[in-house]
Design an enzyme around this catalytic site. Sequence first.
Site, PDB file in Angstrom:
ATOM      1  N   TYR A 109      -5.940   3.818 -11.286  1.00 17.13           N
ATOM      2  CA  TYR A 109      -6.339   2.878 -10.004  1.00 17.13           C
ATOM      3  C   TYR A 109      -5.246   3.286  -8.723  1.00 17.13           C
ATOM      4  CZ  TYR A 109      -7.672  -1.260  -7.234  1.00 17.13           C
ATOM      5  OH  TYR A 109      -8.011  -2.265  -6.489  1.00 17.13           O
ATOM      6  N   GLU A 195     -10.067   1.645  -1.810  1.00 19.32           N
ATOM      7  CA  GLU A 195      -9.838   1.864  -3.165  1.00 19.32           C
ATOM      8  C   GLU A 195     -10.357   3.064  -3.589  1.00 19.32           C
ATOM      9  OE1 GLU A 195     -10.540  -1.758  -6.017  1.00 19.32           O
ATOM     10  OE2 GLU A 195     -12.346  -0.473  -6.015  1.00 19.32           O
TER      11      GLU A 195
END
Length: 387
Positions: A109, A195
């Site tokens: 992530y 993101e």
Amino acid sequence: MLIHEYQAKQKLQEYNIPVPKSHLITRDEEIIHVLRKIETPVAVIKAQVHAGGRGKAGGVVVAESLLDGITAVRRLLGSKLVTNQTGAEGKPINAVLVEEGVNIDQEFYLAFTINRSSQCISLLVSTAGGMNIESKEHASSIHQYDVDPQIGMRDFVAIRVCQDLMLPRQDWPAWISTLQNLYRCFTENDALLIEINPFIRSKEGKWIALDAKMDFDDNALFRHEDLIMLADDRQQTESELLAAHYDLSYVSLDGTIGCLVNGAGLAMATMDAIKEAGGEPANFLDVGGSATTISVANGLDILYHDSRVEGVFINVFGGIVRCDIVAEGIIRALQKQNKDLPIVIRLEGNMKEEAIEALKAFSSNMDFVDDLDSGAMLIVQRINERK
Ligand code: GDP
Ligand code: MN
């Protein structure tokens, strides 16, 4: 302003961040033609909506044959996707991205976001990338770094990230350049959030962005003509579009109680009080500290237009704005309404008495309260009485 995954991936490519080879489908006629271009054993079919959580909602399909691919695209294109981030209405799928499959070794992530409390750009990374990053047991695995925009994204921060993630040396150059490129992408485009989840290491040892979410600062769009072009109105609800047109600050929520409030802080407190009273707000609507008759009337129009709204709670603190002006707006909007919804009003401050007098003269069908909590409780009660 949010953009689609396929648009975000084009942006990433501009900044030399690798993404899978892909094609976009917007019309049924293109399906087979596009799917036949895929050169890998599997194709990944991805619904393009302004919301995450698509994987868990059936919006991401790994197709192992041409026929499976056709079936998946047909099912998605033109339908609505409901994920844990869209609300019950869902978002229309007007485009489907078809990507070449990648052999995933490990999912990470990676995100940059504005951190108002530290006045920095926060970098968030985790080895627990993929669809379960939001679950509680992964919270402790997220590393956070504050990047001071005056200093920028320096090597030493990137190296610390590599060390904290315990990446083998051979992966460091890819991570260092990705972090620096992504940081540049963030600042040069006035982003609020970028993101990449998952950012993956493939079995062949390559680093690839498999998904990308980008949100840009609306207030900076005037200096990014290329970004304005990427807007997709169809991803917003009718109420959100109306509110944008009227210059009101509005967010659709899932509940049944329409809220009209002046000031963002008071609007947040109002939603909390409604929840506390056992209700669910249908929206966040801030008519602003300098509300006018017209902005109040427009705001109420939007609430009455929304078929999910079963009752309205108006909570206005008259500081700069006068309560009698707000009352005028309420009357103006209700005069042309034939919908009969329970309505609870709390007006406080400047010209409160005059305002309440005018409203009572106009209609005997409203409830007046003196504070936030009793207002929230009363609107919940009024809605329940009608059931
Ligand atoms: P999201 O659920 O909306 O965040 O959608 P993502 O684009 O992140 O896709 C969800 C999941 O699908 C990812 O976390 C991956 O595990 C998987 N996925 C996406 N692309 C590929 C691919 O090319 N190959 C494989 N095997 N899995 C993929
Ligand atoms: Mn994702």
